[in-house]
Scaffold this motif. Structure first.
Motif, mmCIF file in Angstrom:
data_model
loop_
_atom_site.group_PDB
_atom_site.id
_atom_site.type_symbol
_atom_site.label_atom_id
_atom_site.label_comp_id
_atom_site.label_asym_id
_atom_site.label_seq_id
_atom_site.Cartn_x
_atom_site.Cartn_y
_atom_site.Cartn_z
ATOM 1 N N GLY A 32 4.032 0.139 -0.344
ATOM 2 C CA GLY A 32 2.851 -0.718 -0.447
ATOM 3 C C GLY A 32 2.365 -1.201 0.903
ATOM 4 N N PHE A 33 3.305 -1.623 1.733
ATOM 5 C CA PHE A 33 3.009 -2.177 3.063
ATOM 6 C C PHE A 33 2.236 -1.168 3.913
ATOM 7 C CE2 PHE A 33 4.015 -3.081 7.489
ATOM 8 C CZ PHE A 33 4.076 -4.462 7.573
ATOM 9 N N PHE A 34 2.732 0.076 3.966
ATOM 10 C CA PHE A 34 2.088 1.066 4.838
ATOM 11 C C PHE A 34 0.894 1.751 4.186
ATOM 12 C CE2 PHE A 34 5.823 0.415 7.454
ATOM 13 C CZ PHE A 34 5.258 0.442 8.722
ATOM 14 N N THR A 35 0.774 1.655 2.862
ATOM 15 C CA THR A 35 -0.480 2.087 2.228
ATOM 16 C C THR A 35 -1.588 1.142 2.679
ATOM 17 O OG1 THR A 35 0.622 3.048 0.297
ATOM 18 C CG2 THR A 35 -1.684 2.385 0.017
ATOM 19 N N LEU A 36 -1.270 -0.154 2.697
ATOM 20 C CA LEU A 36 -2.228 -1.169 3.139
ATOM 21 C C LEU A 36 -2.601 -0.946 4.612
ATOM 22 C CD1 LEU A 36 -3.339 -4.097 2.029
ATOM 23 C CD2 LEU A 36 -1.726 -4.969 3.701
ATOM 24 N N LEU A 37 -1.603 -0.756 5.465
ATOM 25 C CA LEU A 37 -1.855 -0.599 6.903
ATOM 26 C C LEU A 37 -2.607 0.688 7.230
ATOM 27 C CD1 LEU A 37 1.223 -1.601 9.108
ATOM 28 C CD2 LEU A 37 -1.012 -2.681 8.991
ATOM 29 N N LEU A 62 0.472 -7.359 -7.201
ATOM 30 C CA LEU A 62 -0.806 -7.759 -7.804
ATOM 31 C C LEU A 62 -1.949 -7.653 -6.798
ATOM 32 C CD1 LEU A 62 0.170 -10.921 -9.938
ATOM 33 C CD2 LEU A 62 -0.181 -8.573 -10.731
ATOM 34 N N ASP A 63 -1.672 -8.024 -5.559
ATOM 35 C CA ASP A 63 -2.666 -7.969 -4.486
ATOM 36 C C ASP A 63 -3.129 -6.526 -4.254
ATOM 37 O OD1 ASP A 63 -3.906 -9.673 -2.263
ATOM 38 O OD2 ASP A 63 -3.004 -8.061 -1.092
ATOM 39 N N LEU A 64 -2.174 -5.599 -4.188
ATOM 40 C CA LEU A 64 -2.504 -4.179 -4.018
ATOM 41 C C LEU A 64 -3.277 -3.639 -5.219
ATOM 42 C CD1 LEU A 64 0.773 -2.698 -2.475
ATOM 43 C CD2 LEU A 64 -1.479 -2.731 -1.388
ATOM 44 N N LEU A 65 -2.879 -4.099 -6.397
ATOM 45 C CA LEU A 65 -3.569 -3.667 -7.616
ATOM 46 C C LEU A 65 -5.038 -4.110 -7.582
ATOM 47 C CD1 LEU A 65 -3.172 -2.226 -10.338
ATOM 48 C CD2 LEU A 65 -2.610 -4.454 -11.345
ATOM 49 N N ILE A 77 -6.169 -9.667 3.987
ATOM 50 C CA ILE A 77 -5.776 -10.865 4.756
ATOM 51 C C ILE A 77 -4.713 -11.662 4.006
ATOM 52 C CG2 ILE A 77 -6.608 -13.082 5.670
ATOM 53 C CD1 ILE A 77 -9.301 -11.629 6.260
ATOM 54 N N PHE A 78 -4.909 -11.863 2.703
ATOM 55 C CA PHE A 78 -3.950 -12.632 1.894
ATOM 56 C C PHE A 78 -2.580 -11.948 1.857
ATOM 57 C CE2 PHE A 78 -2.126 -13.641 -2.404
ATOM 58 C CZ PHE A 78 -1.783 -14.954 -2.104
ATOM 59 N N ALA A 79 -2.584 -10.621 1.888
ATOM 60 C CA ALA A 79 -1.314 -9.876 1.879
ATOM 61 C C ALA A 79 -0.427 -10.288 3.055
ATOM 62 C CB ALA A 79 -1.577 -8.373 1.922
ATOM 63 N N LEU A 119 11.984 4.924 6.028
ATOM 64 C CA LEU A 119 11.772 6.146 5.243
ATOM 65 C C LEU A 119 10.561 5.955 4.328
ATOM 66 C CD1 LEU A 119 15.318 7.408 4.151
ATOM 67 C CD2 LEU A 119 13.763 8.445 5.800
ATOM 68 N N GLY A 120 10.483 4.784 3.706
ATOM 69 C CA GLY A 120 9.318 4.457 2.868
ATOM 70 C C GLY A 120 8.047 4.432 3.692
ATOM 71 N N GLY A 121 8.165 3.871 4.918
ATOM 72 C CA GLY A 121 7.010 3.801 5.812
ATOM 73 C C GLY A 121 6.563 5.160 6.322
ATOM 74 N N ALA A 122 7.475 6.144 6.277
ATOM 75 C CA ALA A 122 7.119 7.500 6.724
ATOM 76 C C ALA A 122 6.354 8.261 5.648
ATOM 77 C CB ALA A 122 8.389 8.269 7.103
ATOM 78 N N VAL A 123 6.774 8.126 4.406
ATOM 79 C CA VAL A 123 6.159 8.884 3.302
ATOM 80 C C VAL A 123 4.819 8.269 2.883
ATOM 81 C CG1 VAL A 123 6.471 9.677 0.915
ATOM 82 C CG2 VAL A 123 8.437 9.618 2.481
ATOM 83 N N ALA A 124 4.763 6.940 2.833
ATOM 84 C CA ALA A 124 3.606 6.247 2.251
ATOM 85 C C ALA A 124 2.253 6.566 2.891
ATOM 86 C CB ALA A 124 3.849 4.729 2.265
ATOM 87 N N PRO A 125 2.111 6.541 4.235
ATOM 88 C CA PRO A 125 0.771 6.742 4.801
ATOM 89 C C PRO A 125 0.167 8.100 4.450
ATOM 90 C CG PRO A 125 2.268 5.850 6.453
ATOM 91 C CD PRO A 125 3.105 6.242 5.283
ATOM 92 N N PHE A 126 0.946 9.172 4.626
ATOM 93 C CA PHE A 126 0.435 10.513 4.326
ATOM 94 C C PHE A 126 0.155 10.660 2.832
ATOM 95 C CE2 PHE A 126 1.152 15.132 3.469
ATOM 96 C CZ PHE A 126 0.054 15.604 4.184
#
Length: 405
Positions: free
Chosen positions: A234-239, A294-297, A314-316, A352-359
């Motif tokens: 979630g974190f790196f999808t947002l970023l 919920l914020d991402l949703l 911003i709230f995230a 590892l999560g941060g590596a897969v999520a963006p792509f």
């Protein structure tokens, strides 16, 4: 945890701001190192346009960075136990400076992706060792030292996008070259202000390459690592992907992520300890992660409504700031292993999560639509909450361990 955790207990009452100069030198270098995470955020659309790259190719700038950082985390303990904490930090800084400068001079997206991987290697050496250094050198105890470390992360992540936006408005190369210059300043500060001697008795023992894997036998540490891996989707999808749906220029993106980072910095220092005292570490973590899901949703549902996306991003920051401090504190108290080993194990799983999520986010948007990456990211974060709750009996002890300091 091992006896080293009680090293600082007599000084626990000291002010967070009453620290040796060496701690402030590491703190400043941490801010600059973490600028690297958010620095490329405002220039992602510009890089895509100027280097004729697709969105998913540009998100690989996060993937290569995080993938190399995750794997390199496994050797950080081995390197720092042989080179010493100071030399490991300085080596990390030099590697970051060299690869960010080369990135600023590159001319193709794949070249840039490769150089970001090199930057990630330097960051791994620096980041894993910096936490150990601040905790070991601090005069105010483990809990306060972790708050200081998270404050440095928050400041770095908040200033990074602002600097990235301003320099990126001139050229996408600006932020990369800017980091190289700042890292040179950090190198001088650390070289002059940090003592040469080993900073803790933990550093005297040579660390094996297998230690981070052995540490995974501790169920509590494994639980927190997997939790962080899931929530980092979630974190790196947002970023990595939010900049593409906000419809803002480099300046605008810089200001949005500045707001995000400022909230992250403030909550990691001031509100996380209050939540921890009131509800306990694990419960507070679950609350923050559930709200982040919920914020991402909300971003996933209202992706085309600009103000909703901006407000939610911003709230995230507030939710992530609280969670980062809570989970880092929990990891440091989770298992009877050296802090450097615990940090390396946890960081390996987390990135590892941060590596897969963006792509994955970029690809999901290309295959389906821009709503899908955020909805999938929310699902992963929700899964992290369920995973912690399912393993509650294995992690409940972290509050008692924290109280022992």
């Amino acid at each position: 945890m091992s006896s080293q955790n009680h090293l600082h207990s007599p000084r626990e009452g000291q002010s967070l701001l009453q620290q040796p100069r060496s701690v402030w030198a590491v703190f400043f270098a941490c801010i600059i190192a973490f600028m690297g995470i958010g620095l490329v955020d405002p220039i992602l659309p510009a890089i895509a346009k100027q280097l004729h790259a697709s969105q998913s190719e540009v998100t690989l700038l996060f993937t290569s960075y995080n993938a190399v950082m995750a794997v390199a985390m496994l050797i950080t303990g081995t390197v720092s136990s042989r080179l010493g904490i100071k030399r490991t930090l300085l080596a990390g800084i030099v590697i970051i400076a060299v690869f960010s400068a080369l990135g600023g001079l590159s001319n193709g997206i794949w070249e840039l992706i490769g150089l970001r991987g090199g930057w990630g290697f330097g960051n791994a050496l620096f980041v894993a060792t910096a936490l150990t250094a601040i905790v070991s050198l601090s005069s105010s105890g483990t809990a306060q030292a972790i708050i200081l470390y998270e404050a440095a992360i928050g400041l770095g992540i908040s200033v990074g996008p602002l600097l990235g936006g301003e320099l990126g408005a001139i050229s996408w190369r600006g932020p990369f070259l800017g980091v190289a210059v700042l890292m040179a300043v950090a190198f001088v500060g650390l070289f002059v202000m940090m003592p040469n001697k080993q900073t803790s008795h933990a550093a005297k023992a040579k660390t094996s390459l297998l230690d981070p894997f052995r540490a995974m036998k501790h169920r509590s540490l494994l639980v927190f690592g997997i939790t962080a891996c899931l929530y980092n989707f979630g974190f790196f999808t947002l970023l990595a992907y939010a900049p593409f749906v906000m419809g803002l220029d480099e300046h605008g993106l810089g200001y949005v992520f500045l707001g995000w980072g400022v909230l992250l910095a403030i909550t990691s220092v001031f509100t996380a300890p209050k939540f921890q005292q009131r509800f306990g570490t694990v419960t507070s973590m679950c609350i923050m992660l559930f709200l982040f899901a919920l914020d991402l949703l909300a971003i996933g549902i209202w992706t085309s409504t600009q103000w909703v996306v901006i407000a939610a991003v911003i709230f995230a920051g507030a939710l992530l700031g609280n969670n980062n401090t809570l989970i880092t504190t929990a990891v440091m108290n989770a298992a009877p292993v050296e802090r450097a080993t615990a940090s390396a194990t946890y960081s390996f799983l987390r990135f590892l999560g941060g590596a897969v999520a963006p792509f994955m986010a970029g690809k999901l948007a290309e295959i389906y639509n821009p709503h899908v990456p955020f909805i999938v990211g929310a699902g992963f974060v929700l899964l992290s909450v369920l995973f912690v709750l399912a393993n509650r009996t294995h992690v409940g002890h972290v509050d008692e361990a924290g109280a022992a300091h």
